[in-house]
Motif scaffolding. Structure first.
Motif, short mmCIF file in Angstrom:
data_model
loop_
_atom_site.label_atom_id
_atom_site.label_comp_id
_atom_site.label_asym_id
_atom_site.label_seq_id
_atom_site.Cartn_x
_atom_site.Cartn_y
_atom_site.Cartn_z
N LEU A 14 0.82 -1.21 0.00
CA LEU A 14 0.00 0.00 0.00
C LEU A 14 0.86 1.27 0.00
CD1 LEU A 14 -2.94 1.11 0.23
CD2 LEU A 14 -2.58 1.18 2.69
N VAL A 15 0.50 2.17 -0.90
CA VAL A 15 1.12 3.50 -0.96
C VAL A 15 -0.02 4.53 -0.96
CG1 VAL A 15 2.45 5.12 -2.39
CG2 VAL A 15 3.15 2.74 -2.23
N THR A 16 0.13 5.60 -0.21
CA THR A 16 -0.83 6.70 -0.23
C THR A 16 -0.17 7.90 -0.89
OG1 THR A 16 -1.90 5.92 1.80
CG2 THR A 16 -2.27 8.22 1.17
N VAL A 17 -0.83 8.42 -1.93
CA VAL A 17 -0.33 9.59 -2.65
C VAL A 17 -1.25 10.77 -2.33
CG1 VAL A 17 0.16 10.58 -4.92
CG2 VAL A 17 0.60 8.16 -4.51
N LYS A 18 -0.66 11.91 -1.98
CA LYS A 18 -1.43 13.13 -1.75
C LYS A 18 -1.21 14.06 -2.94
CE LYS A 18 -1.51 12.96 3.23
NZ LYS A 18 -1.30 13.67 4.47
N LEU A 19 -2.32 14.54 -3.51
CA LEU A 19 -2.27 15.44 -4.65
C LEU A 19 -2.89 16.77 -4.32
CD1 LEU A 19 -3.60 13.28 -7.65
CD2 LEU A 19 -1.23 13.77 -7.07
N ASP A 20 -2.30 17.84 -4.82
CA ASP A 20 -2.93 19.16 -4.81
C ASP A 20 -3.51 19.36 -6.20
OD1 ASP A 20 -2.35 19.83 -2.21
OD2 ASP A 20 -0.52 20.90 -2.70
N VAL A 21 -4.83 19.48 -6.28
CA VAL A 21 -5.53 19.66 -7.54
C VAL A 21 -6.02 21.10 -7.59
CG1 VAL A 21 -7.44 18.91 -9.01
CG2 VAL A 21 -6.21 17.25 -7.58
N VAL A 22 -5.65 21.82 -8.65
CA VAL A 22 -6.08 23.20 -8.84
C VAL A 22 -6.86 23.26 -10.15
CG1 VAL A 22 -5.35 25.60 -9.13
CG2 VAL A 22 -4.05 24.07 -7.64
N ARG A 23 -8.09 23.70 -10.07
CA ARG A 23 -8.92 23.83 -11.28
C ARG A 23 -9.65 25.17 -11.23
NH1 ARG A 23 -12.88 18.77 -9.79
NH2 ARG A 23 -13.04 19.30 -7.62
N PRO A 24 -9.29 26.08 -12.12
CA PRO A 24 -9.88 27.42 -12.11
C PRO A 24 -11.37 27.43 -12.49
CG PRO A 24 -8.41 27.15 -13.99
CD PRO A 24 -8.28 25.92 -13.15
N LYS A 25 -11.85 26.35 -13.13
CA LYS A 25 -13.26 26.23 -13.48
C LYS A 25 -13.82 24.99 -12.78
CE LYS A 25 -12.54 28.09 -18.09
NZ LYS A 25 -12.64 27.82 -19.52
N PRO A 26 -15.10 25.00 -12.47
CA PRO A 26 -15.69 23.83 -11.79
C PRO A 26 -15.91 22.66 -12.76
CG PRO A 26 -17.35 25.50 -12.11
CD PRO A 26 -16.05 26.09 -12.58
N LEU A 27 -14.83 21.93 -13.08
CA LEU A 27 -14.88 20.83 -14.03
C LEU A 27 -14.75 19.49 -13.31
CD1 LEU A 27 -12.27 22.24 -16.57
CD2 LEU A 27 -14.75 22.23 -16.86
N ASP A 28 -15.32 18.44 -13.91
CA ASP A 28 -15.03 17.08 -13.47
C ASP A 28 -13.60 16.77 -13.89
OD1 ASP A 28 -17.65 16.81 -12.62
OD2 ASP A 28 -18.28 15.64 -14.35
N VAL A 29 -12.84 16.12 -13.00
CA VAL A 29 -11.44 15.81 -13.29
C VAL A 29 -11.19 14.34 -13.00
CG1 VAL A 29 -9.04 16.31 -12.63
CG2 VAL A 29 -10.70 18.15 -12.70
N GLU A 30 -10.37 13.72 -13.85
CA GLU A 30 -9.96 12.33 -13.65
C GLU A 30 -8.45 12.31 -13.46
OE1 GLU A 30 -11.76 8.80 -15.87
OE2 GLU A 30 -9.84 9.13 -16.89
#
Length: 79
Positions: free
Chosen positions: A11-27
């Motif tokens: 098991l590995v846990t990855v932490k991401l910072d997601v920045v989206r200037p518009k309210p979009l669905d992201v994958e």
């Protein structure tokens, strides 16, 4: 990638910072890599649209053997 933690041999846990200037669905797809650079686990998650511009998320990746790092493959808008 904000950071990652190798929890144990599977098991590995990855932490991401997601920045989206518009309210979009992201994958987003992340993977775990072993010492020999082979991919030992991968996971894709979908983030629903949100008014929140910046978001920190944690993704758990199950691995077939011990990993040494967590890597972001891609984050893309979903149409």
């Amino acid at each position: 990638v904000y950071g990652y933690v190798v929890v144990d041999d599977h098991l590995v846990t990855v932490k991401l910072d997601v920045v989206r200037p518009k309210p979009l669905d992201v994958e987003c797809t992340v993977y775990a890599q072993a010492a020999d650079h082979s991919v030992v686990g991968e996971k894709t998650i979908e983030l629903p649209s949100s008014q929140q511009e910046e978001l920190r998320i944690s993704i758990d990746i199950e691995t077939e053997r011990r990993a040494v790092t967590g890597v972001l493959r891609t984050c893309v808008a979903v149409e």
